[in-house]
Design an enzyme around this catalytic site. Structure first.
Site, PDB file in Angstrom:
ATOM      1  N   ASP A  35       0.868  -1.178   0.000  1.00 32.86           N
ATOM      2  CA  ASP A  35       0.000   0.000   0.000  1.00 32.86           C
ATOM      3  C   ASP A  35       0.910   1.236   0.000  1.00 32.86           C
ATOM      4  OD1 ASP A  35       0.879   0.328   2.614  1.00 32.86           O
ATOM      5  OD2 ASP A  35      -1.113   0.252   3.529  1.00 32.86           O
ATOM      6  N   CYS A  64       3.006  -3.192   4.013  1.00 33.11           N
ATOM      7  CA  CYS A  64       2.166  -2.045   4.367  1.00 33.11           C
ATOM      8  C   CYS A  64       2.870  -1.321   5.519  1.00 33.11           C
ATOM      9  CB  CYS A  64       0.735  -2.474   4.686  1.00 33.11           C
ATOM     10  SG  CYS A  64       0.546  -3.636   6.051  1.00 33.11           S
ATOM     11  N   THR A 104       2.659  -1.518   8.893  1.00 34.43           N
ATOM     12  CA  THR A 104       3.151  -2.449   9.925  1.00 34.43           C
ATOM     13  C   THR A 104       3.347  -3.868   9.396  1.00 34.43           C
ATOM     14  OG1 THR A 104       0.881  -3.004  10.521  1.00 34.43           O
ATOM     15  CG2 THR A 104       1.928  -1.211  11.764  1.00 34.43           C
ATOM     16  N   HIS A 148      10.374 -23.752   9.380  1.00 29.21           N
ATOM     17  CA  HIS A 148       9.340 -24.461  10.156  1.00 29.21           C
ATOM     18  C   HIS A 148       7.938 -24.315   9.559  1.00 29.21           C
ATOM     19  CE1 HIS A 148      11.703 -24.750  14.225  1.00 29.21           C
ATOM     20  NE2 HIS A 148      12.421 -25.119  13.181  1.00 29.21           N
ATOM     21  N   HIS A 181       7.455 -30.696  10.875  1.00 31.59           N
ATOM     22  CA  HIS A 181       6.847 -29.410  10.504  1.00 31.59           C
ATOM     23  C   HIS A 181       5.784 -29.592   9.423  1.00 31.59           C
ATOM     24  CE1 HIS A 181       9.785 -27.613  13.069  1.00 31.59           C
ATOM     25  NE2 HIS A 181      10.767 -28.169  12.369  1.00 31.59           N
TER      26      HIS A 181
HETATM   27  C1  RB5 Z   1      -2.116   2.605   6.574  1.00 30.44           C
HETATM   28  O1  RB5 Z   1      -2.169   3.813   7.253  1.00 30.44           O
HETATM   29  C2  RB5 Z   1      -1.819   1.463   7.541  1.00 30.44           C
HETATM   30  O2  RB5 Z   1      -2.912   1.242   8.368  1.00 30.44           O
HETATM   31  C3  RB5 Z   1      -1.446   0.214   6.772  1.00 30.44           C
HETATM   32  O3  RB5 Z   1      -0.349   0.484   5.977  1.00 30.44           O
HETATM   33  C4  RB5 Z   1      -1.056  -0.993   7.592  1.00 30.44           C
HETATM   34  O4  RB5 Z   1      -0.100  -0.663   8.540  1.00 30.44           O
HETATM   35  C5  RB5 Z   1      -2.150  -1.798   8.144  1.00 30.44           C
HETATM   36  O5  RB5 Z   1      -1.952  -2.836   8.778  1.00 30.44           O
END
Ligand code: RB5
Length: 150
Positions: free
Chosen positions: A8, A65, A67, A98, A133
């Site tokens: 994203d 993305c 996180t 694993h 595994h």
């Molecule tokens: C976008 O602001 C953020 O929420 C997205 O990139 C991601 O971290 C979601 O899990």
């Protein structure tokens, strides 16, 4: 290896950094976007990557993305996908050895490019160990297919 990439807006910079890095290592990249830093929704990019890997069109996928959490949740909804969110080289190695992870999720707002490159390299180069595994993955497959371990 043929690798699907998706991200994203929060993962765009990291995807753009990883693309030439992966090509330099000899991998073939299919880029499913996004193509700039305009705000988008991560499931729209995690899904095509996950579908391409689940179908076997591409061997592995990397989704990024902010996180890595949203992308991993979305990718893991696709049958046959084992998406692993890794922010260190140890879990990246274990996710292959694993868990036979076929998608790597990264957080563009969590780690720097240098660490992302090291994680990706370890993740691509580590084989699945099989054995006990594989038995555990079969159980996950059971959960996926009928909500039970059989
Ligand atoms: C976008 O602001 C953020 O929420 C997205 O990139 C991601 O971290 C979601 O899990």
């Amino acid at each position: 290896m043929r690798i699907a990439l998706g991200c994203d807006h929060a993962g765009w910079e990291m995807k753009e950094d990883l693309k030439p890095f992966l090509e330099g290592l000899g991998h073939q990249i299919v880029d499913f976007g996004t193509d700039n830093q305009d705000s988008v929704d991560y499931p729209d990019y995690a899904l095509p990557v996950a579908k391409a890997v689940a179908k076997g069109d591409l061997e592995r996928g990397i989704v990024i993305c902010g996180t890595g959490i949203g992308s991993s949740i979305a990718a893991n909804k696709v049958s046959g996908i084992r998406a692993a969110l890794c922010h260190d080289t140890f879990t990246a190695e274990m996710s292959r050895s694993h868990n036979d992870a076929n998608i790597l999720c990264l957080g563009g707002r969590v780690i720097d490019m240098e660490l992302a490159r090291r994680i990706v390299e370890v993740w691509l180069n580590t084989p699945f160990s099989g054995g006990r595994h594989a038995r555990r993955l079969k159980k996950i497959e059971g959960i996926e297919k009928c909500g039970e371990i059989r």
